[in-house]
Enzyme design. Structure first.
Site: not given
Ligand SMILES: *[C@@H]1O[C@H](CO)[C@@H](O)[C@H](O)[C@H]1NC(C)=O
Ligand SMILES: *[C@@H]1O[C@H](CO)[C@@H](O)[C@H](O)[C@H]1NC(C)=O
Length: 461
Positions: A131, A240
């Site tokens: 991320e 995720e």
């Protein structure tokens, strides 16, 4: 019971599905910042493999190669994975500058030389970063520092150099980020340098969308589809996703165990059924603290003692997300790639010792489609399976449909036909249930009725 070779082939096809990777995300520390040690990781990895109603959750995604609280010591999750035969999606933290990244690479190289193929044989992929592009973007402003695309590309090359000539040289390199960064053209150089794309997507956090649980599956798959379209044919792994079991409501998204169950069925079960590599977030996140929102399948406490907060089983073949229970004449049955129908027969005591015959009837085509009791919207066939006893209850739900075997198959459903599916000794004084699933794209609605016969019937001879 007669099986044609085609039925056997189709049954075999179903059982070889679910070959993709299934795992969880594992942080390096607990909520109180205490590092997870070898035994903690072993405990978590072993527990993931024994969750009721599941199998095959045998992979672990890590965020870092470094044991928490040390400068460059190999994370103890590696030894735990070797001890528990857990496969690894390695992660190198890439948002803390070149010196810190060097420590990640050094720990990776040290692990290769210390553990050799006992370690490298378990590695299913390496993620350079997590991320980082999201945190540096306009959307992610204010969080931890991120990393821009140019620096990430340099890190990816550094990892390729580090593994060259080692037993990890064929490892596939990827990067994990939120789906929004992949559709942002400024990041395309990162995509070009990767073997696979790791996508994180949480409809719960999509506060500018209608993000109630009823839209959770659509929002997720819209993000997935956009990522697939933007990433130039490279494999997309879901690294995720999840729905919180507790925490604040975000726009229309309400955390609860019931909603997490719905998300599990709409997203997790579908990804498993579609053979997409998946790392769910997460097994347990409330140890030594109370994060809000919490995404853990299990509450706090001893992992081996506490039960999951919701049912983790997937419906048979996972596509049967909305079964209808047909108990007698005069019910509408629906069949499609996402809908199946369960038929329940009450076998009376006088049928003891007799033979029961299961057949599917299609009447001749009706002259006026609009008022026809059967509408085939898209052609295809049906697969009929016997299903377990729970499926005979009136309040059947997709999660208690357990297929106990295919009993018959019709490759192409056509008007004016009687399809004899199976014959067997009548199970007198019992309720028996059969599920009809669509095959080959069949989409069809019909009104179960006797004159003319239409639908699934059991006759006695
Ligand atoms: C698009 O990506 C660039 C480079 O990572 C970033 O600076 C920019 O903020 C992103 N745009 C949006 C709208 O997030
Ligand atoms: C995603 O793509 C698949 C395959 O093309 C399609 O069937 C599905 O409807 C799409 N989902 C969404 C939410 O757009």
């Amino acid at each position: 019971m007669r099986f044609t070779p085609s039925i056997v082939a189709s049954a075999a096809l179903l059982s070889t599905a679910n070959a993709a990777i299934k795992g969880f995300n594992y942080g390096a520390q607990f909520n109180n910042d205490a590092a997870k040690t070898l035994t903690d990781f072993e405990y978590e990895f072993n527990n993931a493999k024994t969750l009721p109603g599941t199998d095959g959750w045998t992979s672990a995604r890590l965020y870092t190669m470094i044991q928490h609280g040390t400068q460059s010591t190999i994370i103890e999750a590696i030894q735990a994975a070797i001890n528990t035969k857990t496969t690894l999606l390695l992660g190198l933290w890439a948002s803390a500058g070149q010196d810190s990244f060097n420590n990640e690479v050094n720990a990776l190289k040290a692990a290769i030389s210390q553990y050799g193929t006992a370690f490298t044989d378990l590695v299913v992929g390496i993620s350079v970063g997590s991320e980082d592009l999201y945190r540096i973007s306009a959307d992610g402003a204010g969080g931890n520092p991120g990393t821009g695309p140019d620096v990430l590309v340099s890190y990816i090359k550094q990892v390729r150099d580090a593994i060259a000539g080692t037993s990890l040289s064929s490892a596939k390199l990827g990067h994990v980020d939120t789906w929004q960064v992949y559709v942002n053209a400024s990041n395309s150089a990162v995509i070009d340098n990767l073997d696979w794309i790791g996508m994180d997507a949480y409809p719960y956090f999509q506060s500018s969308f209608a993000n109630g649980i009823g839209n959770g599956g659509d929002l997720f798959f819209d993000a997935y589809n956009q990522t697939v379209a933007a990433t130039k044919g490279k494999p997309v792994w879901v690294t995720e996703t999840g729905w919180p079991v507790s925490g604040e409501t975000v726009n229309q998204a309400v955390p609860s165990a019931d909603n997490a169950r719905i998300y599990w069925e709409d997203v997790t079960c579908k990804l498993v059924n579609d053979n997409v590599n998946l790392y769910y977030y997460t097994l347990q996140d409330v140890q030594w603290g109370n994060p809000s929102p919490s995404f853990g399948l299990k509450p706090g406490g001893d992992l081996a003692q506490v039960s999951p907060l919701f049912d983790l089983s997937c419906p048979a073949a996972a596509k049967n997300s909305d079964p209808f229970n047909i108990r007698s004449n005069g019910y509408v049955a629906r069949l499609s790639p996402t809908l199946s129908t369960v038929f329940v027969f009450d076998v009376r005591s006088e049928n003891r010792g007799k033979t029961c015959n299961l057949a599917f009837y299609m009447p001749p085509a009706f002259p006026w489609q609009d008022i026809s009791p059967v509408k085939i919207r898209s052609p295809g066939g049906i697969i009929v399976s016997s299903v377990g006893q729970q499926s005979t209850s009136a309040d059947i739900s997709a999660s208690n449909i357990v297929s106990t075997g295919v009993v018959g198959w019709v490759p192409s459903v056509q008007p004016a036909n009687q399809y004899n599916l199976a014959s067997f000794p009548c199970a007198a004084e019992q309720k028996v249930a059969y599920q009809i699933e669509s095959a080959g794209g069949l989409t069809m609605d019909f009104f179960q009725m006797t004159v003319p016969p239409l639908g699934l019937f059991m006759s006695v001879s």
